[in-house]
Motif scaffolding. Structure first.
Motif, PDB file in Angstrom:
ATOM      1  N   PHE A  91      27.307  40.976  28.635  1.00  0.00           N
ATOM      2  CA  PHE A  91      26.053  41.224  29.338  1.00  0.00           C
ATOM      3  C   PHE A  91      25.273  39.934  29.588  1.00  0.00           C
ATOM      4  CE2 PHE A  91      26.362  45.514  27.061  1.00  0.00           C
ATOM      5  CZ  PHE A  91      27.056  46.076  28.131  1.00  0.00           C
ATOM      6  N   GLY A  92      25.333  38.998  28.633  1.00  0.00           N
ATOM      7  CA  GLY A  92      24.650  37.724  28.821  1.00  0.00           C
ATOM      8  C   GLY A  92      25.242  36.933  29.970  1.00  0.00           C
ATOM      9  N   ALA A  93      26.574  36.918  30.065  1.00  0.00           N
ATOM     10  CA  ALA A  93      27.228  36.206  31.159  1.00  0.00           C
ATOM     11  C   ALA A  93      26.937  36.872  32.499  1.00  0.00           C
ATOM     12  CB  ALA A  93      28.735  36.134  30.909  1.00  0.00           C
ATOM     13  N   MET A  94      26.928  38.196  32.539  1.00  0.00           N
ATOM     14  CA  MET A  94      26.616  38.896  33.782  1.00  0.00           C
ATOM     15  C   MET A  94      25.196  38.595  34.248  1.00  0.00           C
ATOM     16  SD  MET A  94      28.338  42.663  33.352  1.00  0.00           S
ATOM     17  CE  MET A  94      30.106  42.898  33.598  1.00  0.00           C
ATOM     18  N   ALA A  95      24.241  38.652  33.321  1.00  0.00           N
ATOM     19  CA  ALA A  95      22.848  38.357  33.687  1.00  0.00           C
ATOM     20  C   ALA A  95      22.690  36.906  34.111  1.00  0.00           C
ATOM     21  CB  ALA A  95      21.929  38.672  32.505  1.00  0.00           C
ATOM     22  N   ALA A  96      23.359  35.993  33.410  1.00  0.00           N
ATOM     23  CA  ALA A  96      23.281  34.578  33.758  1.00  0.00           C
ATOM     24  C   ALA A  96      23.886  34.315  35.132  1.00  0.00           C
ATOM     25  CB  ALA A  96      23.989  33.743  32.699  1.00  0.00           C
ATOM     26  N   PHE A  97      24.986  34.988  35.444  1.00  0.00           N
ATOM     27  CA  PHE A  97      25.622  34.818  36.753  1.00  0.00           C
ATOM     28  C   PHE A  97      24.699  35.300  37.864  1.00  0.00           C
ATOM     29  CE2 PHE A  97      28.414  36.440  40.171  1.00  0.00           C
ATOM     30  CZ  PHE A  97      29.053  35.259  40.508  1.00  0.00           C
ATOM     31  N   ALA A  98      24.040  36.432  37.647  1.00  0.00           N
ATOM     32  CA  ALA A  98      23.121  36.962  38.655  1.00  0.00           C
ATOM     33  C   ALA A  98      21.934  36.024  38.859  1.00  0.00           C
ATOM     34  CB  ALA A  98      22.642  38.349  38.244  1.00  0.00           C
ATOM     35  N   LEU A  99      21.381  35.483  37.789  1.00  0.00           N
ATOM     36  CA  LEU A  99      20.221  34.597  37.900  1.00  0.00           C
ATOM     37  C   LEU A  99      20.578  33.267  38.540  1.00  0.00           C
ATOM     38  CD1 LEU A  99      18.493  35.215  34.446  1.00  0.00           C
ATOM     39  CD2 LEU A  99      17.685  35.979  36.684  1.00  0.00           C
ATOM     40  N   SER A 100      21.780  32.772  38.276  1.00  0.00           N
ATOM     41  CA  SER A 100      22.166  31.460  38.799  1.00  0.00           C
ATOM     42  C   SER A 100      22.747  31.532  40.205  1.00  0.00           C
ATOM     43  CB  SER A 100      23.193  30.809  37.869  1.00  0.00           C
ATOM     44  OG  SER A 100      24.383  31.591  37.798  1.00  0.00           O
ATOM     45  N   GLU A 101      23.300  32.683  40.584  1.00  0.00           N
ATOM     46  CA  GLU A 101      24.027  32.797  41.846  1.00  0.00           C
ATOM     47  C   GLU A 101      23.178  33.365  42.977  1.00  0.00           C
ATOM     48  OE1 GLU A 101      27.279  32.297  44.371  1.00  0.00           O
ATOM     49  OE2 GLU A 101      26.833  31.523  42.366  1.00  0.00           O
ATOM     50  N   TYR A 102      22.321  34.333  42.668  1.00  0.00           N
ATOM     51  CA  TYR A 102      21.599  35.038  43.725  1.00  0.00           C
ATOM     52  C   TYR A 102      20.130  34.647  43.713  1.00  0.00           C
ATOM     53  CZ  TYR A 102      25.841  37.765  43.154  1.00  0.00           C
ATOM     54  OH  TYR A 102      27.152  38.138  43.020  1.00  0.00           O
TER      55      TYR A 102
END
Length: 279
Positions: A91-102
């Motif tokens: 979940f941390g990686a998913m949230a981090a990916f969303a914050l950094s990518e979009y």
């Protein structure tokens, strides 16, 4: 030019400092291990000496095996720790990916909100957490501990992983999108392997507090069938008398899994800590 010449030296100095810190941190572990093989008299008489023919004793390990279900406690701790780390990283990686990518309205505010968990200790909400677990029927279950530890570790995971994921090349991700890969495929097969040192760093930083925690197991899962190793070891500590042989033996066996996991993740941990420090 001077910076390029000194970079290898800086990297060696950083690695040397980390190794030295590791040896200093492991010294108390060494003291616990050697004293777990001594009789009670020699634990206090010669705490820094190695066991010999006169001081050697296995009474502590024998006591641990006879009193309480040590293997059940060990199993509970392993399940809670591994499951919590899995959900923290996922979940941390998913949230981090969303914050950094979009890029979306409120991106920065959401990132700051998630990071607030680093500054606000989760134990402040112990009463509310206990009431929530009682209302959902999760008291004296391992799921109660897994959910709490996942919530506890997510802020740090999001904070660290977001910075690492911003360093992944946009050209690489855009090329994958042109090839028709989905966002989930890009995340799992492209981004996660590239931030593996960061994942190992997050795992180590969360693993030790979860494994050693006594507070939440004592409050949320004190039943015999859900006791963790740290809570189960408290049976040897009394108000007036403490069985130091059993305590040191239980701690020695509890330390081994953490040391093994630390050795497994050590190379990735050092890479994660030193990433970006030397150019």
């Amino acid at each position: 030019m001077n910076q390029a010449r000194t970079s290898p030296f800086n990297a060696m100095a950083m690695h040397g400092a980390l190794i030295l810190y590791t040896l200093i941190a492991l010294f108390p572990v060494f003291i616990i291990l050697i004293n777990s093989f001594k009789s009670r008299k020699f634990i206090f008489r010669e705490p820094l000496a190695l066991p010999n023919a006169e001081s050697f004793s296995m009474i502590g390990y024998q006591t641990v095996m006879k009193q309480g279900d040590f293997f059940l406690y060990f199993q509970n701790s392993m399940i809670v720790t591994v499951a919590s780390l899995f959900f923290i990283l996922l979940f941390g990686a998913m949230a981090a990916f969303a914050l950094s990518e979009y890029r979306f309205r409120g991106n920065m505010i959401l990132g700051l909100y998630l990071a607030l968990g680093i500054m606000v200790p989760i134990r402040i909400g112990t009463v509310a957490i206990l009431e929530m677990m009682v209302s959902t029927g999760l008291v004296n279950t391992l799921w109660a501990l897994i959910l709490v530890y996942t919530a506890q570790g997510l802020p740090l995971a999001v904070f660290i992983l977001t910075e690492f994921m911003r360093q992944v090349s946009d050209d690489l991700k855009n090329a994958a999108r042109v090839d028709g890969l989905s966002e989930y495929t890009i995340f799992f097969r492209l981004v996660l392997p590239l931030v593996r040192p960061a994942l190992a760093t997050v795992a180590v930083f969360n693993m030790i507090p979860i494994w050693n925690d006594l507070w939440f197991p004592l409050i949320l899962a004190p039943a015999e069938e859900t006791k963790t190793l740290t809570l189960g070891s408290q049976v040897f500590i009394g108000q007036f008398v403490t069985d130091w042989n059993a305590v040191l033996s239980a701690l020695s066996m509890a330390i081994l899994p953490v040391l093994i996991l630390y050795v497994i993740f050590s190379r990735q941990l050092i890479r994660g800590l030193t990433s970006g420090a030397v150019k």
